[in-house]
Design a protein around this motif. Structure first.
Motif, mmCIF file in Angstrom:
data_model
loop_
_atom_site.group_PDB
_atom_site.id
_atom_site.type_symbol
_atom_site.label_atom_id
_atom_site.label_comp_id
_atom_site.label_asym_id
_atom_site.label_seq_id
_atom_site.Cartn_x
_atom_site.Cartn_y
_atom_site.Cartn_z
ATOM 1 N N ILE A 135 0.830 -1.200 0.000
ATOM 2 C CA ILE A 135 0.000 0.000 0.000
ATOM 3 C C ILE A 135 0.869 1.256 0.000
ATOM 4 O O ILE A 135 1.738 1.423 0.844
ATOM 5 C CB ILE A 135 -0.926 0.034 1.231
ATOM 6 C CG1 ILE A 135 -1.798 -1.225 1.292
ATOM 7 C CG2 ILE A 135 -1.792 1.289 1.223
ATOM 8 C CD1 ILE A 135 -2.733 -1.390 0.125
ATOM 9 N N MET A 136 0.628 2.120 -0.985
ATOM 10 C CA MET A 136 1.279 3.426 -1.028
ATOM 11 C C MET A 136 0.229 4.484 -0.724
ATOM 12 O O MET A 136 -0.950 4.310 -1.046
ATOM 13 C CB MET A 136 1.927 3.664 -2.395
ATOM 14 C CG MET A 136 2.985 2.631 -2.753
ATOM 15 S SD MET A 136 3.760 2.906 -4.370
ATOM 16 C CE MET A 136 4.943 4.195 -3.966
ATOM 17 N N LEU A 137 0.641 5.574 -0.107
ATOM 18 C CA LEU A 137 -0.296 6.585 0.371
ATOM 19 C C LEU A 137 -0.349 7.803 -0.537
ATOM 20 O O LEU A 137 0.584 8.069 -1.292
ATOM 21 C CB LEU A 137 0.103 7.043 1.780
ATOM 22 C CG LEU A 137 0.334 5.958 2.836
ATOM 23 C CD1 LEU A 137 0.759 6.598 4.148
ATOM 24 C CD2 LEU A 137 -0.917 5.120 3.040
ATOM 25 N N ASN A 138 -1.436 8.548 -0.441
ATOM 26 C CA ASN A 138 -1.530 9.885 -1.024
ATOM 27 C C ASN A 138 -1.193 10.875 0.082
ATOM 28 O O ASN A 138 -1.821 10.833 1.158
ATOM 29 C CB ASN A 138 -2.945 10.177 -1.523
ATOM 30 C CG ASN A 138 -3.213 9.587 -2.889
ATOM 31 O OD1 ASN A 138 -2.455 8.780 -3.383
ATOM 32 N ND2 ASN A 138 -4.314 9.996 -3.482
ATOM 33 N N VAL A 139 -0.246 11.752 -0.137
ATOM 34 C CA VAL A 139 0.117 12.757 0.868
ATOM 35 C C VAL A 139 0.187 14.115 0.182
ATOM 36 O O VAL A 139 1.018 14.320 -0.702
ATOM 37 C CB VAL A 139 1.469 12.433 1.536
ATOM 38 C CG1 VAL A 139 1.817 13.504 2.565
ATOM 39 C CG2 VAL A 139 1.432 11.063 2.208
ATOM 40 N N ALA A 140 -0.676 15.014 0.578
ATOM 41 C CA ALA A 140 -0.690 16.353 -0.023
ATOM 42 C C ALA A 140 0.042 17.353 0.858
ATOM 43 O O ALA A 140 0.773 18.201 0.365
ATOM 44 C CB ALA A 140 -2.132 16.807 -0.245
ATOM 45 N N SER A 141 -0.140 17.250 2.163
ATOM 46 C CA SER A 141 0.411 18.240 3.088
ATOM 47 C C SER A 141 1.717 17.763 3.702
ATOM 48 O O SER A 141 1.752 16.737 4.389
ATOM 49 C CB SER A 141 -0.595 18.535 4.209
ATOM 50 O OG SER A 141 -0.010 19.345 5.206
ATOM 51 N N PRO A 142 2.802 18.498 3.507
ATOM 52 C CA PRO A 142 4.060 18.141 4.163
ATOM 53 C C PRO A 142 3.938 18.096 5.681
ATOM 54 O O PRO A 142 4.635 17.319 6.346
ATOM 55 C CB PRO A 142 5.022 19.253 3.715
ATOM 56 C CG PRO A 142 4.458 19.739 2.422
ATOM 57 C CD PRO A 142 2.967 19.652 2.600
ATOM 58 N N ASP A 143 3.055 18.922 6.235
ATOM 59 C CA ASP A 143 2.895 18.976 7.684
ATOM 60 C C ASP A 143 2.352 17.671 8.264
ATOM 61 O O ASP A 143 2.522 17.406 9.460
ATOM 62 C CB ASP A 143 1.948 20.123 8.069
ATOM 63 C CG ASP A 143 2.511 21.491 7.681
ATOM 64 O OD1 ASP A 143 3.743 21.608 7.579
ATOM 65 O OD2 ASP A 143 1.718 22.425 7.493
ATOM 66 N N ALA A 149 3.553 8.649 8.014
ATOM 67 C CA ALA A 149 4.652 7.699 7.826
ATOM 68 C C ALA A 149 4.615 6.579 8.856
ATOM 69 O O ALA A 149 5.220 5.521 8.653
ATOM 70 C CB ALA A 149 5.992 8.427 7.890
ATOM 71 N N HIS A 150 3.903 6.786 9.963
ATOM 72 C CA HIS A 150 3.801 5.751 10.988
ATOM 73 C C HIS A 150 2.786 4.666 10.609
ATOM 74 O O HIS A 150 2.752 3.605 11.237
ATOM 75 C CB HIS A 150 3.413 6.373 12.335
ATOM 76 C CG HIS A 150 4.489 7.227 12.936
ATOM 77 N ND1 HIS A 150 5.687 6.716 13.395
ATOM 78 C CD2 HIS A 150 4.563 8.566 13.127
ATOM 79 C CE1 HIS A 150 6.446 7.684 13.860
ATOM 80 N NE2 HIS A 150 5.789 8.827 13.713
ATOM 81 N N LEU A 151 1.971 4.944 9.606
ATOM 82 C CA LEU A 151 1.022 3.936 9.139
ATOM 83 C C LEU A 151 1.759 2.884 8.313
ATOM 84 O O LEU A 151 2.789 3.182 7.700
ATOM 85 C CB LEU A 151 -0.061 4.586 8.281
ATOM 86 C CG LEU A 151 -0.957 5.627 8.961
ATOM 87 C CD1 LEU A 151 -1.839 6.310 7.911
ATOM 88 C CD2 LEU A 151 -1.810 4.982 10.036
ATOM 89 N N PRO A 152 1.261 1.658 8.261
ATOM 90 C CA PRO A 152 1.889 0.661 7.388
ATOM 91 C C PRO A 152 1.837 1.147 5.945
ATOM 92 O O PRO A 152 0.775 1.501 5.444
ATOM 93 C CB PRO A 152 1.011 -0.581 7.589
ATOM 94 C CG PRO A 152 0.321 -0.365 8.897
ATOM 95 C CD PRO A 152 0.124 1.107 9.017
ATOM 96 N N ASN A 153 2.974 1.209 5.267
ATOM 97 C CA ASN A 153 2.987 1.727 3.898
ATOM 98 C C ASN A 153 4.218 1.257 3.150
ATOM 99 O O ASN A 153 5.201 0.817 3.748
ATOM 100 C CB ASN A 153 2.932 3.257 3.907
ATOM 101 C CG ASN A 153 4.227 3.879 4.387
ATOM 102 O OD1 ASN A 153 5.171 4.056 3.620
ATOM 103 N ND2 ASN A 153 4.289 4.191 5.682
#
Length: 424
Positions: A135-143, A149-153
């Motif tokens: 599983i890869m994530l969608n991340v829009a906000s750097p904050d 990142a602590h989620l399984p990915n």
């Protein structure tokens, strides 16, 4: 129950209603400055300018939009419950009312009067079963990057530059580069204030964008972080500081001057060069070589070759120090000519939002046809099947040696490496 709409996410949010029709108060009795953390945002429709407000909302409710409108995409990535396409929420609700927005009762979001108590169940991440597909994530906000990142990915399948540009930079890139030539003293004053502390306008853009990208890349290092070049539509670019000087009036920006068509255009090429310089800074100066770049909304193979040429002019060269180049497969031509596109890239990322829109011939921002929009439609699934089963090329010798997933899924997008065999 007051009204219903399309549920985005699976959470519940409650608070006092704050109706906004614009950030500066036009068309309503409040503006963005009145919005307090924990308020419920109720509006007609959002665009990238609204994202700072959306971050503070306990819930978002809109009259217009479908499952993939701006409000839905941003709310999903921020973890804020949203109910879109309600039709007349701004008529039924009043500023100051206490309401509860529930998105945990299926596809329909329900807006209740008052603060409704609810029970929340939590699941330990350690108890979650492993998936066959990384599983890869969608991340829009750097904050939010280090939190996610602590989620399984297995990395980031989509990091959009638009959020970083809108929140960290705020100005149209061409306005930064050319404002002194416009004779707009008010604009120049605002830009001068904005870049205070930086050497010049170009340095401001490149450093600010690189800091945002680097924060995401560092949080997920050494896993891949696929960074998509900017894909604002002309109406969204116009909302950036100074954008009105450079953006055309398009009747349908969704299928207009966006994505790849901007990058090689003489009218925008210089601005795209700033994005290339920011990527180089992240990879070459900061050492975050887990960054992969991706080209959005590329209609033809010829366009792809032109964009690659411009990238090379600015020193961003596919294969240099292992740089991989992906293409967002979201136009039917990308699927039909997948073998041709694959000659010039290292992987595809399936952009199901636009692919569904263009396959079914509907405006994904329109609430009137939202009931037709379905990425599970057989025609859309047929498109995905064609892409996933397209022949692969041998993997280039310079490509990263890191082991990546054959097929990885992100929220409403998926990616596969053009050298790999996809899983079922």
């Amino acid at each position: 129950m007051i009204t219903t709409g399309i549920a985005i996410g699976d959470r519940i949010g409650s608070g006092k209603v704050r109706i906004l029709f614009s950030l500066d108060g036009r068309g309503g009795d409040t503006d963005g400055k009145d919005f307090q953390k924990g308020d419920v945002l109720v509006t007609d429709m959002t665009d990238p300018d609204w994202e700072p407000i959306m971050k503070k909302a306990s819930a978002i409710i809109t009259n217009k939009g479908g499952r993939t409108c701006h409000a839905a995409i941003v709310a999903r990535e921020m973890g804020v419950p949203a109910i879109v396409g309600c039709g007349n929420a701004t008529d039924l609700l009043d500023t100051g009312m206490e309401v509860t927005a529930s998105c945990c009762e299926g596809d329909t979001g329900i807006i209740y009067s008052g603060i409704i108590p609810f029970h929340k169940e939590e699941t330990l991440l350690a108890d979650m079963p492993e998936t066959k597909t990384p599983i890869m994530l969608n991340v829009a906000s750097p904050d939010l990057a280090f939190k996610f990142a602590h989620l399984p990915n297995a990395g980031v399948g989509l990091a959009r530059e638009e959020f970083i540009i809108n929140n960290y930079i705020q100005a149209h890139p061409l306005a930064l580069l050319q404002h002194k030539e416009l004779g707009d003293h008010t604009l120049s004053g605002k830009i001068s204030y904005l870049i205070n502390g930086y050497e010049d306008e170009e340095t401001f853009f490149v450093k600010r964008l690189s800091y945002g990208i680097a924060k995401i890349a560092a949080a997920f290092y050494p896993n891949k972080v696929i960074v998509r070049f900017s894909d604002f539509k002309s109406n969204e670019y116009k909302n950036l500081l100074g954008g009105e000087h450079f953006e055309p009036n398009e009747e349908n920006p969704m299928i207009g001057w966006r994505g790849a068509s901007r990058y090689y255009s003489e009218a925008y090429k210089e601005a795209f060069g700033l994005e290339c310089k920011a990527i180089r800074r992240v990879r070459e100066k900061m050492g975050l070589k887990n960054v992969v770049v991706m080209i959005p909304f590329c209609r033809t193979v010829e366009e792809l070759k032109k964009v690659k040429g411009v990238m090379e002019e600015y020193g961003l060269i596919r294969g240099k120090e292992g740089l991989e180049l992906y293409l967002m497969a979201e136009v039917p031509s990308n699927i039909i000519l997948a073998e041709e596109f694959a000659k010039y890239i290292d992987g595809f990322s399936i952009g199901s939002n636009d692919l569904t829109q263009l396959t079914l011939g509907l405006d994904r921002d329109s609430a009137l046809v939202a009931h037709i929009y379905d990425e599970r439609n057989e025609a859309v699934k047929g498109m995905l099947r064609m892409l996933i089963t397209a022949p692969r090329r041998p993997r280039p010798r310079w490509a990263s040696a890191a082991k990546g997933p054959a097929t990885s899924l992100t929220s409403r997008n998926s990616s596969w490496n053009s050298a790999s065999t996809p899983s079922a």
